[in-house]
Design a protein around this motif. Structure first.
Motif, PDB file in Angstrom:
ATOM      1  N   LEU A  23      39.112  34.551  48.779  1.00 59.49           N
ATOM      2  CA  LEU A  23      40.100  35.157  49.662  1.00 59.49           C
ATOM      3  C   LEU A  23      40.631  36.428  49.038  1.00 59.49           C
ATOM      4  CD1 LEU A  23      42.159  35.004  52.116  1.00 59.49           C
ATOM      5  CD2 LEU A  23      43.721  33.941  50.478  1.00 59.49           C
ATOM      6  N   SER A  24      40.693  37.483  49.849  1.00 59.43           N
ATOM      7  CA  SER A  24      41.445  38.676  49.478  1.00 59.43           C
ATOM      8  C   SER A  24      42.505  38.847  50.557  1.00 59.43           C
ATOM      9  CB  SER A  24      40.545  39.901  49.370  1.00 59.43           C
ATOM     10  OG  SER A  24      40.016  40.248  50.626  1.00 59.43           O
ATOM     11  N   PHE A  25      43.721  39.248  50.150  1.00 57.09           N
ATOM     12  CA  PHE A  25      44.803  39.384  51.108  1.00 57.09           C
ATOM     13  C   PHE A  25      45.759  40.467  50.649  1.00 57.09           C
ATOM     14  CE2 PHE A  25      46.212  36.388  47.963  1.00 57.09           C
ATOM     15  CZ  PHE A  25      47.558  36.665  47.772  1.00 57.09           C
ATOM     16  N   ALA A  41      41.400  33.420  44.822  1.00 59.97           N
ATOM     17  CA  ALA A  41      42.270  34.184  45.725  1.00 59.97           C
ATOM     18  C   ALA A  41      42.863  35.366  44.970  1.00 59.97           C
ATOM     19  CB  ALA A  41      43.382  33.292  46.271  1.00 59.97           C
ATOM     20  N   ARG A  42      42.771  36.549  45.585  1.00 64.72           N
ATOM     21  CA  ARG A  42      43.332  37.764  45.006  1.00 64.72           C
ATOM     22  C   ARG A  42      44.104  38.492  46.092  1.00 64.72           C
ATOM     23  NH1 ARG A  42      41.930  39.254  40.257  1.00 64.72           N
ATOM     24  NH2 ARG A  42      40.222  38.254  39.183  1.00 64.72           N
ATOM     25  N   GLY A  43      45.339  38.877  45.738  1.00 69.38           N
ATOM     26  CA  GLY A  43      46.128  39.587  46.723  1.00 69.38           C
ATOM     27  C   GLY A  43      47.201  40.433  46.096  1.00 69.38           C
ATOM     28  N   ALA A  65      45.078  35.553  41.434  1.00 67.86           N
ATOM     29  CA  ALA A  65      45.691  36.755  40.863  1.00 67.86           C
ATOM     30  C   ALA A  65      46.514  37.423  41.956  1.00 67.86           C
ATOM     31  CB  ALA A  65      44.624  37.698  40.331  1.00 67.86           C
ATOM     32  N   THR A  66      47.824  37.607  41.692  1.00 60.61           N
ATOM     33  CA  THR A  66      48.702  38.233  42.676  1.00 60.61           C
ATOM     34  C   THR A  66      50.016  38.617  42.004  1.00 60.61           C
ATOM     35  OG1 THR A  66      49.618  38.017  44.913  1.00 60.61           O
ATOM     36  CG2 THR A  66      49.769  36.071  43.478  1.00 60.61           C
ATOM     37  N   ALA A  67      50.877  39.251  42.756  1.00 61.88           N
ATOM     38  CA  ALA A  67      52.240  39.542  42.304  1.00 61.88           C
ATOM     39  C   ALA A  67      53.183  38.578  43.004  1.00 61.88           C
ATOM     40  CB  ALA A  67      52.620  40.986  42.637  1.00 61.88           C
TER      41      ALA A  67
END
Length: 169
Positions: free
Chosen positions: A69-71, A86-88, A104-106
């Motif tokens: 998933l990319s978002f 998942a990366r966003g 990986a995200t903020a």
């Protein structure tokens, strides 16, 4: 002449915005791109699906195994399965459970601190903190690395289990 309450409120009912229907992706080895309507929820289930989301999503759930998933942004991201990636750009709340998932995200808190809940085994989570954040980790052999933006305090951390590592990078 009497006017019923339905007649009086009918214009208001017609003017009320309709909630966007949930985006549901079910199956195996599908590849899809979607634009979330403001706050639209998304559920991806099955195995090995590749999904790209643009816009601000509501709750995004990845259920099953092998998904990618990319978002852009989501109010909440739930990763529940095996070997999901998942990366966003940013989420307000994050749940990672079962085994071998990578995220990986903020973390961007809204009115309350952002919340991260990691449970299960062998997860790898990489976070950039944009505000107050609470991290809870349980399970075994999980890795969580975090960094904070300028002026952002370190997260509040609660951890239990075996061989879990939470570190700043």
């Amino acid at each position: 002449m009497k006017i019923g309450p339905l007649v009086l409120f009918a214009p208001l009912l017609l003017a009320a915005p309709a909630a966007a229907a949930e985006i549901a992706i079910e199956g195996v080895r599908m590849s899809r791109d979607f634009a979330c309507a403001e706050g639209q929820d998304v559920v991806v289930s099955g195995a090995d699906n590749q999904v790209s989301l643009t816009g601000r999503c509501g709750v995004v759930k990845l259920l099953g195994s092998g998904h990618g998933l990319s978002f852009e942004t989501a109010d909440e991201l739930v990763v529940s399965g095996i070997s999901i990636e998942a990366r966003g750009r940013a989420v307000g709340s994050l749940v990672v459970e079962v085994a071998k998932n990578r995220v990986a995200t903020a973390m961007e808190p809204a009115a309350e601190p952002a919340k991260v809940d990691v449970a299960g085994a062998d997860h790898e989570v990489e976070l950039t903190l944009a505000g107050p954040t609470r991290i809870e980790m349980q399970g075994a052999k999980n890795r969580l690395r975090w960094r904070a933006g300028p002026g952002v305090a370190p997260p509040a951390v609660s951890a239990s289990g075996v061989d879990n590592r939470i570190s700043r990078y």
